[in-house]
Design a protein around this motif. Structure first.
Motif, PDB file in Angstrom:
ATOM      1  N   PRO A 459       0.884  -1.284   0.139  1.00  0.00           N
ATOM      2  CA  PRO A 459       0.065   0.055   0.068  1.00  0.00           C
ATOM      3  C   PRO A 459       0.784   1.164   0.001  1.00  0.00           C
ATOM      4  O   PRO A 459       1.832   1.204   0.410  1.00  0.00           O
ATOM      5  N   THR A 460       0.499   2.420  -0.800  1.00  0.00           N
ATOM      6  CA  THR A 460       0.984   3.544  -0.556  1.00  0.00           C
ATOM      7  C   THR A 460       0.916   4.055   0.725  1.00  0.00           C
ATOM      8  O   THR A 460      -0.293   4.304   1.519  1.00  0.00           O
ATOM      9  N   ARG A 461       2.061   4.639   1.377  1.00  0.00           N
ATOM     10  CA  ARG A 461       2.280   4.951   2.626  1.00  0.00           C
ATOM     11  C   ARG A 461       2.228   6.494   2.675  1.00  0.00           C
ATOM     12  O   ARG A 461       2.751   7.243   2.042  1.00  0.00           O
ATOM     13  N   ILE A 462       0.943   7.078   3.240  1.00  0.00           N
ATOM     14  CA  ILE A 462       0.700   8.748   3.176  1.00  0.00           C
ATOM     15  C   ILE A 462       0.825   9.179   4.547  1.00  0.00           C
ATOM     16  O   ILE A 462       0.598   8.583   5.722  1.00  0.00           O
ATOM     17  N   ALA A 463       1.412  10.427   4.357  1.00  0.00           N
ATOM     18  CA  ALA A 463       1.391  11.299   5.396  1.00  0.00           C
ATOM     19  C   ALA A 463       0.312  12.559   5.370  1.00  0.00           C
ATOM     20  O   ALA A 463       0.418  13.054   4.348  1.00  0.00           O
ATOM     21  N   ALA A 482     -12.679   0.869   3.879  1.00  0.00           N
ATOM     22  CA  ALA A 482     -13.526   0.043   3.096  1.00  0.00           C
ATOM     23  C   ALA A 482     -13.007  -0.895   2.208  1.00  0.00           C
ATOM     24  O   ALA A 482     -13.589  -1.584   1.494  1.00  0.00           O
ATOM     25  N   GLY A 483     -11.536  -0.891   1.877  1.00  0.00           N
ATOM     26  CA  GLY A 483     -10.773  -1.744   1.317  1.00  0.00           C
ATOM     27  C   GLY A 483     -10.887  -1.257  -0.215  1.00  0.00           C
ATOM     28  O   GLY A 483     -10.603  -1.977  -1.055  1.00  0.00           O
ATOM     29  N   THR A 484     -11.224   0.034  -0.566  1.00  0.00           N
ATOM     30  CA  THR A 484     -11.262   0.444  -1.908  1.00  0.00           C
ATOM     31  C   THR A 484     -10.142   1.186  -2.421  1.00  0.00           C
ATOM     32  O   THR A 484     -10.211   1.709  -3.617  1.00  0.00           O
ATOM     33  N   LEU A 485      -9.167   1.435  -1.542  1.00  0.00           N
ATOM     34  CA  LEU A 485      -7.896   2.116  -2.112  1.00  0.00           C
ATOM     35  C   LEU A 485      -6.771   1.369  -1.128  1.00  0.00           C
ATOM     36  O   LEU A 485      -6.755   1.255  -0.107  1.00  0.00           O
ATOM     37  N   ASN A 486      -5.858   1.118  -2.097  1.00  0.00           N
ATOM     38  CA  ASN A 486      -4.759   0.270  -1.455  1.00  0.00           C
ATOM     39  C   ASN A 486      -3.764   1.331  -0.977  1.00  0.00           C
ATOM     40  O   ASN A 486      -2.497   1.798  -1.656  1.00  0.00           O
ATOM     41  N   ALA A 487      -3.698   1.786   0.231  1.00  0.00           N
ATOM     42  CA  ALA A 487      -2.959   2.757   0.754  1.00  0.00           C
ATOM     43  C   ALA A 487      -3.246   2.660   2.434  1.00  0.00           C
ATOM     44  O   ALA A 487      -4.041   1.950   2.789  1.00  0.00           O
ATOM     45  N   ARG A 488      -2.454   3.345   2.969  1.00  0.00           N
ATOM     46  CA  ARG A 488      -2.164   3.457   4.492  1.00  0.00           C
ATOM     47  C   ARG A 488      -1.834   4.731   4.978  1.00  0.00           C
ATOM     48  O   ARG A 488      -0.970   5.347   4.363  1.00  0.00           O
ATOM     49  N   ILE A 489      -2.675   5.342   5.645  1.00  0.00           N
ATOM     50  CA  ILE A 489      -2.397   6.802   6.316  1.00  0.00           C
ATOM     51  C   ILE A 489      -1.429   6.336   7.420  1.00  0.00           C
ATOM     52  O   ILE A 489      -1.885   5.728   8.527  1.00  0.00           O
ATOM     53  N   VAL A 490       0.014   6.565   7.590  1.00  0.00           N
ATOM     54  CA  VAL A 490       0.888   6.313   8.685  1.00  0.00           C
ATOM     55  C   VAL A 490       1.391   7.037   9.621  1.00  0.00           C
ATOM     56  O   VAL A 490       1.610   6.801  10.721  1.00  0.00           O
ATOM     57  N   VAL A 491       1.093   8.447   9.397  1.00  0.00           N
ATOM     58  CA  VAL A 491       1.285   9.580  10.385  1.00  0.00           C
ATOM     59  C   VAL A 491       0.516  10.945  10.197  1.00  0.00           C
ATOM     60  O   VAL A 491       0.175  11.151   8.795  1.00  0.00           O
ATOM     61  N   ALA A 492       0.046  11.793  10.751  1.00  0.00           N
ATOM     62  CA  ALA A 492      -0.514  12.908  11.012  1.00  0.00           C
ATOM     63  C   ALA A 492       0.377  13.861  11.533  1.00  0.00           C
ATOM     64  O   ALA A 492       0.938  13.467  12.827  1.00  0.00           O
ATOM     65  N   CYS A 493       0.753  15.044  10.730  1.00  0.00           N
ATOM     66  CA  CYS A 493       1.726  15.925  11.237  1.00  0.00           C
ATOM     67  C   CYS A 493       1.184  17.364  11.362  1.00  0.00           C
ATOM     68  O   CYS A 493       0.320  17.714  10.251  1.00  0.00           O
ATOM     69  N   ILE A 640      -8.590  11.037  -3.040  1.00  0.00           N
ATOM     70  CA  ILE A 640      -8.779   9.564  -3.116  1.00  0.00           C
ATOM     71  C   ILE A 640      -8.331   9.325  -4.665  1.00  0.00           C
ATOM     72  O   ILE A 640      -7.421   8.356  -4.922  1.00  0.00           O
ATOM     73  N   GLU A 641      -9.070  10.008  -5.564  1.00  0.00           N
ATOM     74  CA  GLU A 641      -8.481   9.834  -7.046  1.00  0.00           C
ATOM     75  C   GLU A 641      -7.056   9.991  -7.199  1.00  0.00           C
ATOM     76  O   GLU A 641      -6.426   9.261  -7.866  1.00  0.00           O
ATOM     77  N   ALA A 642      -6.513  11.021  -6.586  1.00  0.00           N
ATOM     78  CA  ALA A 642      -4.921  11.368  -6.759  1.00  0.00           C
ATOM     79  C   ALA A 642      -4.158  10.401  -6.121  1.00  0.00           C
ATOM     80  O   ALA A 642      -2.906   9.912  -6.735  1.00  0.00           O
ATOM     81  N   VAL A 643      -4.497   9.870  -4.983  1.00  0.00           N
ATOM     82  CA  VAL A 643      -3.710   8.578  -4.175  1.00  0.00           C
ATOM     83  C   VAL A 643      -3.807   7.429  -5.125  1.00  0.00           C
ATOM     84  O   VAL A 643      -2.759   6.865  -5.433  1.00  0.00           O
ATOM     85  N   ARG A 644      -4.962   7.090  -5.690  1.00  0.00           N
ATOM     86  CA  ARG A 644      -4.949   6.026  -6.638  1.00  0.00           C
ATOM     87  C   ARG A 644      -4.068   6.120  -7.914  1.00  0.00           C
ATOM     88  O   ARG A 644      -3.198   5.064  -8.260  1.00  0.00           O
ATOM     89  N   LEU A 645      -4.080   7.403  -8.272  1.00  0.00           N
ATOM     90  CA  LEU A 645      -3.329   7.629  -9.666  1.00  0.00           C
ATOM     91  C   LEU A 645      -1.744   7.571  -9.081  1.00  0.00           C
ATOM     92  O   LEU A 645      -0.911   7.000  -9.871  1.00  0.00           O
ATOM     93  N   PHE A 646      -1.400   7.830  -8.002  1.00  0.00           N
ATOM     94  CA  PHE A 646      -0.026   7.863  -7.546  1.00  0.00           C
ATOM     95  C   PHE A 646       0.422   6.538  -7.402  1.00  0.00           C
ATOM     96  O   PHE A 646       1.572   5.855  -7.719  1.00  0.00           O
ATOM     97  N   HIS A 647      -0.636   5.481  -6.752  1.00  0.00           N
ATOM     98  CA  HIS A 647      -0.067   4.144  -6.589  1.00  0.00           C
ATOM     99  C   HIS A 647      -0.039   3.415  -8.068  1.00  0.00           C
ATOM    100  O   HIS A 647       0.852   2.581  -7.963  1.00  0.00           O
TER     101      HIS A 647
END
Length: 655
Positions: A459-463, A482-493, A640-647
């Motif tokens: 999964p794409t690791r997002i901050a 919901a399992g519709t985006l292959n990503a994880r938000i790993v930290v909030a800063c 969400i769409e931007a994260v999917r394009l990045f992944h």
């Protein structure tokens, strides 16, 4: 095994000081071929003797196979003396557990490998688990049982499953990497105990059994060069034990590997390094100074990295991806360890940028029964593929023809600036090779087609970085759950301690980090601190959500094509504005539509490549506040769409 000290009169040391030397590599697998190749690259090494070696080492320039078995301790020491080698480098665990390093040291021959006492970390899982507990090393809960405790072992298994805990069953002794059984339920667990303790599937290795709690997480191989005092960690690697794709089928010695493993973030790496160093310290305190390769298998759990086990040698096939990435001189590193003072010879072990992946070519039928003597073709073609090296394991010469002689036959390693290209090169080499059965027919070669799957599908690791509530990030949280985006938000800063985005992160179960900014702090200085936090968490993509700061050009460079921002207008219109002033400008201009834009962050404010735009109508009676509400409703889906394009590495994230 005390670190050795050599007098200048010692012939081995004189040779090392005056010019090139010879070395002896013990073993005959793919690991030993890779070790021999790396040692031969040293400007200080003249010749590598391989005992017994294989068809690959036999064909290498500057190497000679010698027909001495890797468990023949007396024969190996005799050979080392005859050849006046400056170093014995031991590949497999068996000779170490038999005391080869001790015998070499007694003869005054530097040896890279632990003493028999230190090798007990691998030789006895019961010893190692007790050692972990004694010295506070993080590991799974466990209990050990001897032959006579069979009924007690069954009762323990039943009690564990009754309490809702699954277990792993391990033969305590050396079992060629195959003595770990992973039952799916209580009945399978009891059958596994019987297989080890009663049926003796692993022989004497099963005279004692370790039953431990099943750990959930991602497994990673973490090795270190150790000189008895210092543990210098190598790049993390991941291997593939099951024989078939999707991790199906029986366990093997390993069907492929890659490095560096992206799952080990800098923060987790520091925790692993602490465990490795603590282990070396503890071994020394017990009079078992550890010299050689310390190989820790770790499970990355929610509680942090936990030790599965230690091996007392390099992993196979991990060696075939680690050593090609080693930039330091392996001979100097190994000799420094053997001398008990690595840092005197190599102050800092250096590694190359880039990645390596290896795919094992096995004989069909492995790890069960398989044919031998199949003619190997295509090696010359594979060897000229850019970035590819073919390491031999189960090969030998027969009437000047190279044939298969084992289950794991070859390891095809690809090296490249990035992981995907390295994997592509490795598979390109594999496709050129065949194991020809007698009388013709389909190739007798088997390989996995999904090596590196975890890294590819990772999964794409997002901050999320912001100064306010970060409301538009909630849609990304929800899509991930919901399992519709292959990503994880790993930290909030945030630069603000009371920012709602930190509360949002904590509510979602992720770390929330306040990166304070003192008044007058230069942008680049602050952004460097922020980047340090982001790197610590292994972030792939930075999502700026209501971040009330203009980031520095240095930050944009550090996160080039990996930082996005959502702006409340249809850029390039109304660039540079913020919040309600943007919507007021839309109304003042009499525009009939507006929207939001997700763009790549560059040094030009709001001027980076546009990733996603979503539009909303502007109607009579709208106010800045009503327009803001409509635009904000589109920001979450846009992100969400931007994260999917990045992944998916689609424009503008083609990288």
């Amino acid at each position: 095994q005390a670190p050795q000290k050599y007098l200048p009169a010692h012939p081995f040391l004189r040779a090392a000081m005056s010019g090139q030397v010879d070395v002896l590599v013990v073993g005959g697998g793919g690991r030993e071929h890779a070790i021999s190749v790396k040692l031969r690259e040293s400007p200080k090494v003249r010749h590598v003797f391989c005992a017994p070696g294989n068809g690959g080492t036999d064909a290498e320039e500057g190497m000679t196979n010698v027909a001495v078995g890797d468990s023949d301790v007396e024969g190996l020491v005799k050979l080392a003396k005859e050849k006046s080698v400056a170093l014995v480098f031991v590949g497999p665990e068996t000779p170490l557990c038999l005391g080869l390093a001790d015998t070499c040291n007694a003869a005054g021959i530097p040896c890279f490998g632990p003493s028999k006492l230190a090798a007990e970390l691998e030789a006895s899982k019961a010893f190692s688990k007790d050692f972990f507990a004694k010295h506070g090393l993080p590991t799974a809960a466990y209990k050990t049982f001897k032959d006579s405790d069979y009924d007690a072992a069954l009762s323990y298994v039943e009690a564990e499953y009754a309490a809702g805990r699954e277990v792993v069953v391990k033969a305590s002794g050396i079992a060629a990497g195959k003595g770990v059984l992973m039952p799916a339920n209580a009945e399978e667990a009891k059958a596994a105990v019987r297989e080890v303790m009663v049926d003796k599937a692993f022989g004497a290795a099963g005279d004692e059994v370790v039953i431990e709690q099943l750990l959930i997480g991602e497994e990673v191989s973490c090795m270190a060069f150790a000189d008895g005092k210092v543990a210098s960690m190598m790049l993390p690697a991941q291997d593939h034990k099951r024989v078939n794709d999707n991790d199906e089928g029986p366990n093997t010695g390993g069907m492929g590997a890659y490095a560096p493993a992206p799952c080990l973030t800098p923060k987790l790496r520091r925790e692993v390094e602490e465990v490795l160093q603590k282990t070396v310290d503890a071994m020394a305190s017990e009079g078992r100074p550890y010299i050689g390769c310390l190989y820790g298998g770790f499970m990355l759990t929610k509680e942090g990295p936990l030790l599965l086990e230690y091996n007392c040698r390099f992993g196979d096939p991990e060696t075939q991806v680690l050593l090609p990435l080693l930039d330091s001189d392996l001979f100097e590193v190994a000799l420094g360890c053997a001398e008990g003072n690595l840092q005197a010879r190599v102050p800092k072990v250096q590694w190359k940028d880039g990645a390596a992946a290896t795919v094992v070519c096995a004989a069909k039928g492995y790890p069960g029964s398989y044919p031998k003597g199949l003619v190997i073709s295509g090696l010359e073609k594979a060897a000229v593929v850019e970035g590819v090296k073919v390491y031999h394991a189960g090969t030998k010469k027969s009437d000047d023809t190279l044939v298969t002689s084992g289950g794991r036959v070859l390891a095809i390693t690809g090296c490249a600036p990035n992981f995907r290209e390295a994997l592509k090169r490795a598979y390109e080499g594999v496709q050129l090779i065949r194991f020809e059965p007698a009388g013709g027919g389909p190739s007798g070669l088997h390989f996995r087609t999904d090596i590196g799957r975890l890294a590819i599908e990772r999964p794409t690791r997002i901050a999320i970085v912001g100064s306010t509530r970060g409301s538009s990030s909630q849609a990304t949280f929800d899509a991930i759950k919901a399992g519709t985006l292959n990503a994880r938000i790993v930290v909030a800063c945030s630069n603000k301690l009371d920012a709602g985005i930190l509360e949002r992160g904590l509510a979602e179960g992720i770390p929330a980090v306040h990166v304070p900014c003192k008044k007058g702090t230069p942008r680049a200085e602050y952004d460097a601190k922020l980047t340090e936090v982001l790197r610590d968490y292994g972030v792939d993509l930075v999502m700026l959500v209501g971040f009330m700061r203009i980031v520095s050009p240095e930050f944009c460079s550090d996160w080039a094509n990996a930082c996005i921002n959502v702006h409340p207008s249809l850029l390039p219109k109304h660039a540079g504005g913020m919040d309600l002033e943007v919507h007021r400008a839309v109304l003042d201009a009499g525009e009939t539509e507006t929207g939001c834009t997700v763009h790549v962050v560059t040094a030009e404010v709001d001027g980076g490549p546009i990733v996603v735009q979503r539009k909303v109508p502007v109607v009579a009676g709208d106010t800045p506040e009503s327009v803001k509400a409509k635009v904000q409703a589109e920001e979450g889906p846009s992100l969400i769409e931007a994260v999917r394009l990045f992944h998916e590495r689609k424009a503008p994230f083609c990288r």
